[in-house]
Design a protein around this motif. Structure first.
Motif: not given
Length: 276
Positions: A44-47, A52-56, A95-107
């Motif tokens: 998600l960080d790269r694409e 953007r589509v996934l958070t539209d 849209s960046r908030d989604l990436v941050d949240a997925v990263e937090e779930l990984a941690d």
């Protein structure tokens, strides 16, 4: 790392709850889940277009969940697909908030694995201690925080982390630090380590107070300070202790964004007076 905006905060809280329910199951491997969520973070960080589509907000949640399933299916396990699909059904402020949240779930998944293995306390302490080492060594901080994205440079940084921590720290600690070094995503190394330490503390339903003093506190002073802060904040407070001669005989206590400063004796007495 922290998602901002009301919609994102609510979506992130819901995602954390789903992760907690999922990892309560003994059939779910939290370490595998962490690895897969970290991979989704990178994707998600790269694409940019995909996230953007996934958070539209104009697109139906089910349509976004179906897209996530198609993109991730076959690459990650069903639990990870379900988690991410649930996240994209939610509304996000950016849209960046989604990436941050997925990263937090990984941690959080890695920290859950540490808790299940009975080593969460050690991991929390190791993260804090490594952060102190980084702060006290400008050369190390510069090397590990380099923005050079070349594969060889990234590999060298990872190898350095493994040399420094390998055999001296829990494997979960090494994994978390390596991931932070590999993908800083705009954060400072110190900030990322503090975020990880905070998540570890939250996992045990307590807060961390970073206590800086000119000289080491005695056991009695540590107990007194810990008890006073616990009473003041209404929850258990873990003390991470650091010694800095420049404090000039005083004490500085930081809990999250709040900083309490004052002389050691005077401030402790003041805290106790307020709580009597």
């Amino acid at each position: 790392m922290t998602a901002g905006g009301i919609a994102s905060r609510e979506a992130r809280a819901a995602a954390r709850q789903r992760l907690s329910v999922l990892t309560d199951s003994t059939s779910v491997n939290a370490t595998t889940l962490a690895d897969e969520l970290a991979g989704v973070t990178g994707l998600l960080d790269r694409e940019t277009g995909l996230r953007r589509v996934l958070t539209d907000a104009s697109k139906p949640g089910e349509a976004k969940a179906e897209l996530a399933g198609r993109v991730l299916g076959g690459q990650v396990g069903g639990e990870t697909v379900d988690l991410v699909s649930g996240m994209v059904r939610s509304r996000w402020s950016a849209s960046r908030d989604l990436v941050d949240a997925v990263e937090e779930l990984a941690d959080l998944a890695d920290l859950t694995a540490a808790e299940q293995a009975g080593v969460l306390d050690r991991v929390e302490d190791e993260l804090f201690r490594f952060g102190r080492i980084v702060v006290s060594s400008p050369e190390l901080r510069t090397t590990l925080a380099s923005r050079d994205a070349e594969a060889a440079q990234t590999t060298a940084k990872v190898e350095l982390v493994r040399r420094l921590l390998g055999g001296r720290a829990e494997e979960v600690t090494v994994r978390l630090v390596v991931r932070l070094v590999e993908r800083p995503r705009g954060r400072s190394l110190e900030g990322g380590l503090e975020d990880l330490s905070r998540l570890a503390a939250e996992r045990r339903d307590r807060s961390v107070a970073v206590v800086t003093t000119a000289v080491p506190l005695s056991d009695a002073q540590q107990r007194r300070l810990g008890a006073a802060l616990t009473r003041l904040y209404g929850r258990e407070i873990r003390l991470n202790l650091d010694v800095d001669p420049s404090v000039l005989g005083g004490i500085a206590v930081r809990i999250g964004d709040e900083v309490i400063e004052g002389t050691l004796a005077g401030r402790l007495e003041e805290v106790n007076r307020r709580l009597d």
